[in-house]
Each structure stands twice: as structure tokens, then as C-alpha cells.
Enzyme design. Structure first.
Site, PDB file in Angstrom:
ATOM      1  N   CYS A 139       9.550  -1.238  -3.051  1.00  0.00           N
ATOM      2  CA  CYS A 139      10.238  -0.603  -1.892  1.00  0.00           C
ATOM      3  C   CYS A 139      11.538  -0.488  -1.929  1.00  0.00           C
ATOM      4  CB  CYS A 139       9.575  -0.673  -0.667  1.00  0.00           C
ATOM      5  SG  CYS A 139       9.457  -2.344  -0.188  1.00  0.00           S
ATOM      6  N   HIS A 277       9.120  -3.711   4.909  1.00  0.00           N
ATOM      7  CA  HIS A 277       9.216  -2.596   4.180  1.00  0.00           C
ATOM      8  C   HIS A 277      10.440  -2.124   3.917  1.00  0.00           C
ATOM      9  CE1 HIS A 277       7.327   0.496   1.761  1.00  0.00           C
ATOM     10  NE2 HIS A 277       7.548   1.459   2.357  1.00  0.00           N
ATOM     11  N   ASN A 301       9.957   7.353   2.178  1.00  0.00           N
ATOM     12  CA  ASN A 301       9.095   6.262   1.663  1.00  0.00           C
ATOM     13  C   ASN A 301       8.994   6.540   0.190  1.00  0.00           C
ATOM     14  OD1 ASN A 301       7.609   4.029   1.738  1.00  0.00           O
ATOM     15  ND2 ASN A 301       5.835   5.119   3.009  1.00  0.00           N
TER      16      ASN A 301
END
Length: 334
Positions: A139, A277, A301
Site C-alpha cells: 500500500c 495503511h 485505495n
């Protein structure tokens, strides 16, 4: 109490080797497996089915409460529906905001500056399509490439997808761990000191660790430094409005985040002290009329287009740095 007893029986069934399954969900289970290309051994399927059923009931309860106005977002069953909490945690990084380090400089918002009420860098062509990180905890790399891609447009005049795999394979000397997780700060350090980053075309994403194969002849983007923002939503707003997409770290360790579908996400148990994240903040705005409680950050995302709003989330804005959105934010300078 009834719900607690039901869940207890579910886990009792797993412990005894005979999971208690709801036969009325058989067709929905089969459809979900086909949709997300899931296959298991006979024993594994029963265990995964129990997890899936528990998640499905939780999602349906949440959405019923949403229809009654008890929360501001909806959830849906997605590819993570069979994941245990332990499996989900393996997808998360963990960075204490107290490790927040300064980059080249610190940005400040000018007193009295007027910012637009809505910003969406996708509409201006500064954001590449949503991608899927898969089983690789990259990520942080997707967030960093997204920020550099946007800034590079000021130099090249075009949007070029950059290599996430280049960062996964090559930024370990800076302290990252490839598919086991990393830090956006370390990734920016790599690009800065390496002198460039390849494109997705010459160094495609594989979703697994590999040897560093960076070729300077294929470099498509360089940075002159990077900026660490103070932990302020006000300053983050100014940066998003005037600079472009910004990397951020958030606490995404909750079932509600994993199963997010749409609406303005607000999780009462979200932490602003620890981020788990990496995401890219590509805009902000508000829903309905401009009143307290309906402002949001638009975040990109790296879990594919089937998650959230085709890969995006509207995260509660101006709610005391909700989920740590302003706790670990950076952007590159070109």
C-alpha cells in the site's frame, strides 16, 4: 445476548470440527466464491464459510442500522469476506505517528487564504486508475507512486503510471520490507537518493518480492525532495487544494474499513496515533449542504475497483484527525 450466543455456537462448532452453517445462505456463498474466484479444500471450506457467514451477518446488521440513520456509510461483502482477523492484520503496516520525520521542509497555510470547497484531482487527469495490491502489502508503494505521478505532470505534461514493483524490490536498504510492508517516508528517500523511478511499463507489478532490477536508462520520474506535513487537517486541506494528491497513513485495521461500500466513513474506534495503511488523498468535499458532519476526504485505495466506491473512500473530514488522516502525510517536490 442472542447474537453473542449465536457467535459462540459458531466458534464451538469450529472447535469441535463440525461448523454450524446456515443452509439458507448456500446460493449466496456459491455466487460469492465464483465472483471472487475462491476455491478451498473440503475442510478449509467449512472453516472459511463460518468466517464468511459471521461477516455477512455483521454487514447486514450495519446496513440495517444505516437505513435507520444510525451511521453514515454502508458496507458490502467483498473479496475479504473469508479472512480471519489474523489474516487481515497481515495486510496492515503499523507506524506510530511519533516516528513522524520531517522531509525537505514543513508547509504552512497562509493566514486568510481561501480554498475551494470541492477538490477532485481525478477530474483534472492527475490520477491513474485504481489498482489492486493483492497479497503483497505494498500500500505504501502505491501511495508514493500516485503522489509522484501527479507531480511529474508539471514537468512532462502527461500522466505516466510509475513502477510500484521498483519500490517493492529496491527500497529495502532504506528500511522497507517489500511485500511485508513499508513506510512512505522510506520510499520517498529511495526515489530521492536513487535518482529516479521506472514506469509500470518497463518494471511491471508482480505482487511479490524480487531482486532489484532498476535501470536508470528507463527512469521516468525524479524528485528533488519531499515535504512532511504537520498533523493538521487544515494544512492537509491546503496541500491537497494547491499541491495535488498527497500520501497519507490511516488506521485501516477495522472490519468496517475492510467492508466499506459507500457514504462517509466514520469509525468510532479509529486511532489517530497509529497508522496501518497507506493511501492517496486525491480530494475533499462535503455531502448535501455545507454543514458540520458531512465533510469528507476523498482517498484512493489499492484494493481494486471492487472495494468501496470503485476503489475510493469518502473518509470523515474535520473530525479530530479521524483515523489519523493528517498524522503521516507527505508529498514530493519535483
Amino acid at each position: 445476548m442472542a447474537a453473542v450466543v449465536f457467535i459462540a455456537f459458531l466458534y464451538l462448532g469450529v472447535a469441535s470440527g463440525v461448523p454450524v452453517l446456515d443452509s439458507s445462505l448456500d446460493a449466496e456463498w456459491q455466487d460469492w466464491k465464483i465472483k471472487y474466484n475462491k476455491s478451498y479444500s473440503l475442510k478449509e471450506e467449512k472453516l472459511k464459510r463460518v468466517v464468511w457467514e459471521e461477516k455477512l451477518k455483521m454487514i447486514k446488521l450495519h446496513n440495517r442500522e444505516n437505513s435507520l440513520g444510525k451511521n453514515g456509510f454502508t458496507m458490502k461483502m467483498n473479496e475479504f469476506g473469508d479472512q480471519t482477523d489474523e489474516e487481515f492484520r497481515k495486510m496492515m503496516i503499523e507506524i506510530s505517528v511519533w516516528t513522524h520525520r520531517e522531509g525537505k521542509s514543513i508547509m504552512k497555510r497562509e493566514a486568510g487564504s481561501i480554498l475551494p470547497k470541492f477538490v477532485d484531482w481525478r477530474k483534472k487527469g492527475y490520477v491513474t486508475p485504481v489498482r489492486r495490491q493483492g497479497d503483497c502489502d505494498a500500500c505504501w508503494a502505491f501511495a508514493v507512486t500516485g503522489a509522484i505521478e501527479a507531480q511529474a505532470i508539471w514537468q512532462t505534461g502527461k500522466l505516466t503510471p510509475l513502477s510500484v514493483q521498483n519500490l517493492v524490490d529496491c527500497s529495502k536498504p532504506q528500511g522497507n520490507n517489500g511485500c511485508l510492508g513499508g513506510d512512505t517516508y522510506n520510499a520517498f528517500q529511495y526515489v530521492l537518493h536513487n535518482g529516479g523511478l521506472e514506469s509500470e511499463a518497463t518494471y511491471p507489478y508482480e505482487g511479490k518480492d524480487g531482486p532489484c532490477r532498476y535501470n536508470p536508462k528507463n527512469s521516468k520520474a525524479e524528485i528533488t525532495g519531499f515535504v512532511s506535513l504537520p498533523q493538521s487537517e487544515d494544512i492537509l486541506m491546503a496541500a491537497v487544494a494547491t499541491i495535488g494528491p498527497i500520501t497519507a497513513g490511516i488506521d485501516a485495521s477495522h472490519e468496517s474499513f475492510k467492508n466499506y461500500k459507500g457514504g462517509i466513513y466514520h469509525e468510532p474506534n479509529c486511532s489517530s496515533d497509529t497508522v496501518t495503511h497507506g493511501v492517496l488523498v486525491v480530494g475533499y468535499g462535503f455531502k448535501g449542504i455545507e454543514t458540520d458532519g458531512n465533510h469528507y476526504w476523498l482517498i484512493k485505495n489499492s484494493w481494486g475497483k471492487r472495494w468501496g466506491i470503485r476503489g475510493y473512500m469518502k473518509l470523515a473530514k474535520d473530525k479530530n484527525n479521524h483515523c489519523g488522516i493528517a498524522s503521516y502525510a507527505h508529498y514530493p517536490t519535483i
